[in-house]
Each structure stands twice: as C-alpha cells, then as structure tokens.
Design a protein around this motif. Structure first.
Motif, PDB file in Angstrom:
ATOM      1  N   ILE A  57      46.347  42.228  41.327  1.00 56.33           N
ATOM      2  CA  ILE A  57      44.941  42.626  41.316  1.00 56.33           C
ATOM      3  C   ILE A  57      44.101  41.412  40.922  1.00 56.33           C
ATOM      4  O   ILE A  57      44.442  40.677  39.997  1.00 56.33           O
ATOM      5  N   ASP A  58      43.021  41.209  41.624  1.00 53.82           N
ATOM      6  CA  ASP A  58      42.133  40.080  41.347  1.00 53.82           C
ATOM      7  C   ASP A  58      41.446  40.303  40.000  1.00 53.82           C
ATOM      8  O   ASP A  58      40.671  41.243  39.827  1.00 53.82           O
ATOM      9  N   LEU A  59      41.748  39.424  39.061  1.00 55.26           N
ATOM     10  CA  LEU A  59      41.218  39.567  37.704  1.00 55.26           C
ATOM     11  C   LEU A  59      39.699  39.453  37.688  1.00 55.26           C
ATOM     12  O   LEU A  59      39.017  40.208  36.980  1.00 55.26           O
ATOM     13  N   ALA A  60      39.146  38.570  38.472  1.00 52.43           N
ATOM     14  CA  ALA A  60      37.692  38.401  38.509  1.00 52.43           C
ATOM     15  C   ALA A  60      37.024  39.671  39.029  1.00 52.43           C
ATOM     16  O   ALA A  60      35.991  40.102  38.492  1.00 52.43           O
ATOM     17  N   ALA A  61      37.598  40.273  40.050  1.00 46.41           N
ATOM     18  CA  ALA A  61      37.025  41.509  40.595  1.00 46.41           C
ATOM     19  C   ALA A  61      37.097  42.629  39.562  1.00 46.41           C
ATOM     20  O   ALA A  61      36.166  43.431  39.435  1.00 46.41           O
ATOM     21  N   LEU A  62      38.177  42.660  38.807  1.00 48.41           N
ATOM     22  CA  LEU A  62      38.322  43.675  37.768  1.00 48.41           C
ATOM     23  C   LEU A  62      37.278  43.474  36.670  1.00 48.41           C
ATOM     24  O   LEU A  62      36.661  44.439  36.210  1.00 48.41           O
ATOM     25  N   GLU A  63      37.053  42.227  36.273  1.00 45.51           N
ATOM     26  CA  GLU A  63      36.043  41.935  35.254  1.00 45.51           C
ATOM     27  C   GLU A  63      34.653  42.320  35.745  1.00 45.51           C
ATOM     28  O   GLU A  63      33.840  42.858  34.988  1.00 45.51           O
ATOM     29  N   ASP A  64      34.372  42.050  37.026  1.00 50.51           N
ATOM     30  CA  ASP A  64      33.076  42.433  37.598  1.00 50.51           C
ATOM     31  C   ASP A  64      32.898  43.950  37.584  1.00 50.51           C
ATOM     32  O   ASP A  64      31.821  44.457  37.263  1.00 50.51           O
ATOM     33  N   ALA A  65      33.961  44.660  37.912  1.00 52.32           N
ATOM     34  CA  ALA A  65      33.889  46.120  37.916  1.00 52.32           C
ATOM     35  C   ALA A  65      33.628  46.662  36.514  1.00 52.32           C
ATOM     36  O   ALA A  65      32.804  47.561  36.324  1.00 52.32           O
ATOM     37  N   VAL A  66      34.279  46.084  35.515  1.00 56.97           N
ATOM     38  CA  VAL A  66      34.068  46.510  34.126  1.00 56.97           C
ATOM     39  C   VAL A  66      32.633  46.222  33.705  1.00 56.97           C
ATOM     40  O   VAL A  66      31.972  47.052  33.066  1.00 56.97           O
ATOM     41  N   ALA A  67      32.126  45.058  34.069  1.00 54.01           N
ATOM     42  CA  ALA A  67      30.744  44.708  33.722  1.00 54.01           C
ATOM     43  C   ALA A  67      29.767  45.678  34.381  1.00 54.01           C
ATOM     44  O   ALA A  67      28.785  46.102  33.746  1.00 54.01           O
ATOM     45  N   ASP A  68      30.022  46.020  35.643  1.00 52.00           N
ATOM     46  CA  ASP A  68      29.147  46.975  36.335  1.00 52.00           C
ATOM     47  C   ASP A  68      29.168  48.338  35.651  1.00 52.00           C
ATOM     48  O   ASP A  68      28.124  48.980  35.493  1.00 52.00           O
TER      49      ASP A  68
END
Length: 82
Positions: A57-68
């Motif tokens: 899983i793309d860690l950056a995409a996961l961090e963006d989702a959490v921030a959203d």
C-alpha cells in the motif's frame, strides 16, 4: 443384583449400533469436507502473495487519506459547535 433381561440387552445393543452408524456417517462427512478444503485454496494467488499485496500500500496515499479524514472530522465538529 438384578440380571438384565434379554429384550433390554437387545434394545440397548440396537441403540448402540445406531449410534455407531451415526458416528461413522459424521466422521465420513468430516473427512470428505477436509478433502474438499485444499481444492478451495488452489487459486491464482497464494496467501503469501495476498499478504505481500497488502504490504505494498502506498504510504503517502494512506497519509493523505488520514489527513483528509481528520480535516473532515474537524470541519464537522466546528459546524456542530458553531
């Protein structure tokens, strides 16, 4: 001490034999199910491959989702309070 009557012994024997037959049927069903289970796991992906896909899983995409999600929850809290 009472002696068992022949009819009672026969009846008990019949019940015991029926129980043994039922147990044999159950054990055969279980062994048949166990034989079928490995066939279900023969797919294009093995369990190890599936686990590796989950790790990729793309860690950056996961961090963006959490921030959203955090931003959404903050805005929702502000509108409810304000």
């Amino acid at each position: 001490m009472e002696q068992s009557h022949p009819e009672q012994r026969r009846a008990a024997d019949q019940v015991f034999q029926q129980s043994l037959e039922q147990l044999e049927d159950i054990l055969q069903e279980i062994s048949t199910e166990e034989e079928e289970i490995p066939q279900l796991h023969t797919s294009t992906f093995t369990e190890v491959e599936l686990d590796e896909d989950l790790i990729d899983i793309d860690l950056a995409a996961l961090e963006d989702a959490v921030a959203d999600i955090e931003q959404y929850l903050e805005e929702k809290t502000k509108t409810q309070l304000g």
